[in-house]
Every structure is written in structure tokens, then in C-alpha cells.
Design an enzyme around this catalytic site. Sequence first.
Site, PDB file in Angstrom:
ATOM      1  CG  ASN A  10      45.976  29.186  36.946  1.00 12.44           C
ATOM      2  OD1 ASN A  10      47.199  29.187  37.061  1.00 12.44           O
ATOM      3  ND2 ASN A  10      45.278  30.263  36.639  1.00 12.44           N
ATOM      4  NE  ARG A  89      47.451  31.172  33.231  1.00 14.28           N
ATOM      5  CZ  ARG A  89      47.814  32.174  34.010  1.00 14.28           C
ATOM      6  NH1 ARG A  89      47.713  32.056  35.325  1.00 14.28           N
ATOM      7  NH2 ARG A  89      48.267  33.274  33.498  1.00 14.28           N
ATOM      8  CG  HIS A 178      46.957  38.351  30.261  1.00 13.42           C
ATOM      9  ND1 HIS A 178      47.250  39.679  30.450  1.00 13.42           N
ATOM     10  CD2 HIS A 178      46.887  37.810  31.486  1.00 13.42           C
ATOM     11  CE1 HIS A 178      47.378  39.937  31.751  1.00 13.42           C
ATOM     12  NE2 HIS A 178      47.165  38.802  32.393  1.00 13.42           N
ATOM     13  N   GLY A 208      43.307  42.991  34.439  1.00 14.39           N
ATOM     14  CA  GLY A 208      43.059  42.381  35.753  1.00 14.39           C
ATOM     15  C   GLY A 208      44.109  42.933  36.700  1.00 14.39           C
ATOM     16  NE  ARG A 239      53.073  41.598  37.228  1.00 10.15           N
ATOM     17  CZ  ARG A 239      52.219  40.790  36.612  1.00 10.15           C
ATOM     18  NH1 ARG A 239      51.826  41.052  35.382  1.00 10.15           N
ATOM     19  NH2 ARG A 239      51.762  39.726  37.210  1.00 10.15           N
ATOM     20  CG  ASP A 281      40.929  46.091  44.749  1.00 16.58           C
ATOM     21  OD1 ASP A 281      40.864  44.875  44.907  1.00 16.58           O
ATOM     22  OD2 ASP A 281      39.987  46.788  44.286  1.00 16.58           O
ATOM     23  N   GLY A 329      39.031  41.634  35.301  1.00 23.18           N
ATOM     24  CA  GLY A 329      38.250  42.243  36.382  1.00 23.18           C
ATOM     25  C   GLY A 329      37.975  43.723  36.176  1.00 23.18           C
ATOM     26  N   GLY A 331      38.437  45.495  33.171  1.00 18.01           N
ATOM     27  CA  GLY A 331      37.783  45.688  31.868  1.00 18.01           C
ATOM     28  C   GLY A 331      36.313  45.316  31.892  1.00 18.01           C
ATOM     29  CD  GLU A 332      35.391  39.998  32.758  1.00 15.84           C
ATOM     30  OE1 GLU A 332      34.653  39.589  33.665  1.00 15.84           O
ATOM     31  OE2 GLU A 332      36.326  39.325  32.288  1.00 15.84           O
ATOM     32  CD  GLU A 383      42.592  33.738  31.560  1.00  9.90           C
ATOM     33  OE1 GLU A 383      41.897  34.190  32.500  1.00  9.90           O
ATOM     34  OE2 GLU A 383      43.805  33.956  31.456  1.00  9.90           O
TER      35      GLU A 383
HETATM   36  P1  ADP Z   1      43.422  38.513  38.198  1.00 10.36           P
HETATM   37  O1  ADP Z   1      44.322  39.172  37.191  1.00 10.36           O
HETATM   38  O2  ADP Z   1      44.105  38.236  39.496  1.00 10.36           O
HETATM   39  O3  ADP Z   1      42.614  37.350  37.649  1.00 10.36           O
HETATM   40  P2  ADP Z   1      40.940  40.004  38.046  1.00 10.36           P
HETATM   41  O4  ADP Z   1      40.798  39.775  36.582  1.00 10.36           O
HETATM   42  O5  ADP Z   1      39.948  39.371  38.947  1.00 10.36           O
HETATM   43  O6  ADP Z   1      42.385  39.662  38.581  1.00 10.36           O
HETATM   44  O7  ADP Z   1      40.916  41.594  38.266  1.00 10.36           O
HETATM   45  C1  ADP Z   1      41.147  42.156  39.504  1.00 10.36           C
HETATM   46  C2  ADP Z   1      41.004  43.663  39.385  1.00 10.36           C
HETATM   47  O8  ADP Z   1      39.662  43.955  38.945  1.00 10.36           O
HETATM   48  C3  ADP Z   1      41.219  44.389  40.688  1.00 10.36           C
HETATM   49  O9  ADP Z   1      42.003  45.563  40.483  1.00 10.36           O
HETATM   50  C4  ADP Z   1      39.807  44.797  41.078  1.00 10.36           C
HETATM   51  O10 ADP Z   1      39.761  45.967  41.852  1.00 10.36           O
HETATM   52  C5  ADP Z   1      39.196  45.047  39.700  1.00 10.36           C
HETATM   53  N1  ADP Z   1      37.729  45.102  39.783  1.00 10.36           N
HETATM   54  C6  ADP Z   1      36.866  44.120  40.093  1.00 10.36           C
HETATM   55  N2  ADP Z   1      35.581  44.613  40.166  1.00 10.36           N
HETATM   56  C7  ADP Z   1      35.671  45.941  39.902  1.00 10.36           C
HETATM   57  C8  ADP Z   1      34.727  47.010  39.828  1.00 10.36           C
HETATM   58  N3  ADP Z   1      33.433  46.804  40.059  1.00 10.36           N
HETATM   59  N4  ADP Z   1      35.188  48.240  39.528  1.00 10.36           N
HETATM   60  C9  ADP Z   1      36.482  48.464  39.309  1.00 10.36           C
HETATM   61  N5  ADP Z   1      37.429  47.498  39.359  1.00 10.36           N
HETATM   62  C10 ADP Z   1      37.035  46.270  39.648  1.00 10.36           C
END
Ligand code: ADP
Length: 398
Positions: A10, A89, A178, A208, A239, A281, A329, A331-332, A383
Site C-alpha cells: 500500500n 492497493r 474505502h 479512521g 478533512r 486524533d 480505528g 469505529g472499532e 483490507e
Molecule cells: P487510518 O485511516 O490512517 O488507517 P485508523 O483506522 O488507524 O487510521 O484510525 C485512526 C483513528 O482511530 C485516530 O483518530 C485514532 O485516534 C482513532 N482511535 C484509535 N484507537 C482509539 C480509541 N481507543 N478510542 C478512540 N479513538 C481511537
Amino acid sequence: MSSSHVLVLNCGSSSLKFAIIDIESGAEVLCGLAECLAEQHPLIKYKYDGAKQTITLNEGDAHQIAIARLVELVKHLGLDEQLIAVGHRVVHGGEHFTHSVLIDDNVLQAIKQTSTLAPLHNPANLLGIEAAKTAFSTLPQVAVFDTAFHQTMKPQAFLYALPYSLYKNHGIRRYGFHGTSHYYVSTQAHQILGLDKNNSRIVSAHLGNGCSVTAIKNGQSVDTSMGLTPLEGLMMGTRSGDIDPGIFAFLVNQLKYSPTQVDLLLNKQSGLLGISELSNDCRTIEEAATNGHEQAKLALDIFCYRLAKQIAAFAVPLAGLDALIFTGGIGENSDVIRSNVVSQLEFLGLQLDNNKNLAARFGQQGVITSSNSPCAIVIPTNEEWVIATDSAAIAKEQ
Ligand code: ADP
């Protein structure tokens, strides 16, 4: 030893994510990231056999050197002989690509042509492809497109209300991104929830650093929030997502921004960062909001309100809702954001279960609502797995 490994690449503008996936066991044999490419301190961080390692690159080293070092590493670890394909990717496939393809000269040409639609992403993807072709000349190279899953959208969903000639002559339309993630989690949701693939209504929220929502009917994307570029739709880390397009002219004419400055503002200085004036973040924002930071609270409120509004809007093309998926990140992991969003969607029948919501974090999948239908579910995205399995399937056909 059986040959069942796929190298997944990627290639971003200043980074290269890589993984070697064993498609028989599903194991991630090697994974890593080359970052700060062409900058002052480029390096490769990787994880192999449970141990984390770092390789320092020379100042200014870019993608070709990083891939050459990656090849050395793969050979040094004795993983090269088990590779059956390299999967790339590719961010933008335009209208050319509705599924993953074996890369040949025509495909390369089409990806190059599509670079006008994704000037930051596709050229970097092409660098990765060229370097991997040189390094692994005997292996099939496969392109997996972020846009491909959304090619099932109908014109009423993908056309902007602009002069039709802009679409006909310049390809200006909604493409969506996505796609690999939305495809993966929706396929998983069908299996986990026992949904009928011929009669299912899913909204998938990939949250994310970039965020998008997709309406998936009977396994196919019927609408999505990102557009010609990944800027449209939801509020994201940096964004803006949707804004009044008139703001562009206001910034240029009244505040004397250049188009490049507007682009920077909308892509890099807005979203969670812009409102909170603190961070892009989500974890930092949540922590600050808990400690009473008003703009962090506001950033979360706007993020959740707009997300809930977009999910509810997608009940229209789906004519209802069976499942809402959270992934990426945020959502999970963010029980806070999920709880806020689901509570705004109670009128659709969603009922949050607080304990289940807290349990489904840090890689743990699970339904987070108490009612069976519609339900909200957390599904960690993968992915790399889609890229690896698509690449292996195409390689086997050769
Ligand atoms: P990318 O789109 O770069 O792949 P990710 O899917 O890893 O990014 O998502 C990054 C986001 O997920 C960041 O805003 C980060 O703060 C958030 N994140 C990761 N862990 C947590 C958590 N425990 N609680 C809240 N947000 C989180």
C-alpha cells in the site's frame, strides 16, 4: 513448505505499508511500514515472529529504495520462495475498474490516466507497482482498487447536479473510497448475522483518519459519502467533509486564499483538528473532552451528529436498515462515539447495550445493540486480507 503467501503493498505519497499474508492460515507473517520517505529520517518498522524491528534508511531515500530494502528483508527472512503474488492497493480506478485485475501494460496505462482524478495517490501507487515489478519480475502483480466496490452505484447516486458535460468529458462524478473495507466488513456481517445476501440492507461506517459511510443493498454498494475525492461527506480527522461549495469562492474572493491554500485548509486543517484546535486524533479529543475542553466536546458533537445524519439518510436508498457496521480505528475502538451515534438513531429501532458496546473494543468484534433488528455491530476491518485473497485468486488463474 506450501506456497501460499501474498505480499500486499500500500504505497502512499510518503509511506509504504506492507504485509505478507498466508492465505491458507490467514496469518500475517510479516507486516510493517516504511515512513517519512524522501524526507529527513526515513525508516522501515516491521514486525516478524512477534518481534518489532527498525531499519534506518538514508536521508532522502524514497519508494524504490524502501522497496529494495523490503525485498532484501523478505529474502533474508526466507519468505520470498513462498510468495505467489504481489497485491497492490490502488486508490483510484475511475470507471475502468469494477474489480481487482492482473496488472499488464493496459492496466498500467489506465491507472496512469486515472491519476488526474487522484494526483496525490495514484502516482505513488504506480511507483510501488513499478518497483515491485522490477524486484519480483516473475510474480503476478495484482491491482485492488479502493473505488471498485462502488461501481455498482446508479447515476442518480453518483452524478453531481453539475453540467452533464463535466461528467462526460472529465469524469467528474462520485466514485467513493474505502471500498475494500466496506466490502470486507459487509461480507463478514452477512456471515456473522446470517443475513440473506439477496435481501439485506446494511450501512457500513468506516471511521479512521478518513471517514466514509456506505449504503449496501444485497451485498452491493448503492451509495457512499465520499465523492470524486475522499474530501466529501463526513467530518474527518483533518478533512472538512461536506461544506457549502460557496465557501470556496468566499475564501478566494473575500479572504484572498489561493486555490492551493483552500485545498490545504479543507484537507489538512479542518475536521476534528479544525474545530478542536487541538488534535486530529480521536483519542486525544475524547480525553480532552472528558477533562472539560469545550472545543473538543464540540468537535465530538459535530462528528457524531453528522455521522448519525448520514447513516439515517442512507436508510432511504436501502428502504430500511438491517445492520449498521462500525469499523476503522474510531469505529472499532470508540465506545463513546458509537454510543452517541446509536442513541441518535433510536428512532430507527437501534437500542444500545452498554456492556456489549464496552466489550467490543481493541480488535474485539461484536453486536453492540440489544434488539436483533436492526442491529449495530463492530467488525475490525482487514483490507490486506481482501487484497491478498483477490491477488491469490487472480494468480491461480494464470
Ligand atoms: P487510518 O485511516 O490512517 O488507517 P485508523 O483506522 O488507524 O487510521 O484510525 C485512526 C483513528 O482511530 C485516530 O483518530 C485514532 O485516534 C482513532 N482511535 C484509535 N484507537 C482509539 C480509541 N481507543 N478510542 C478512540 N479513538 C481511537
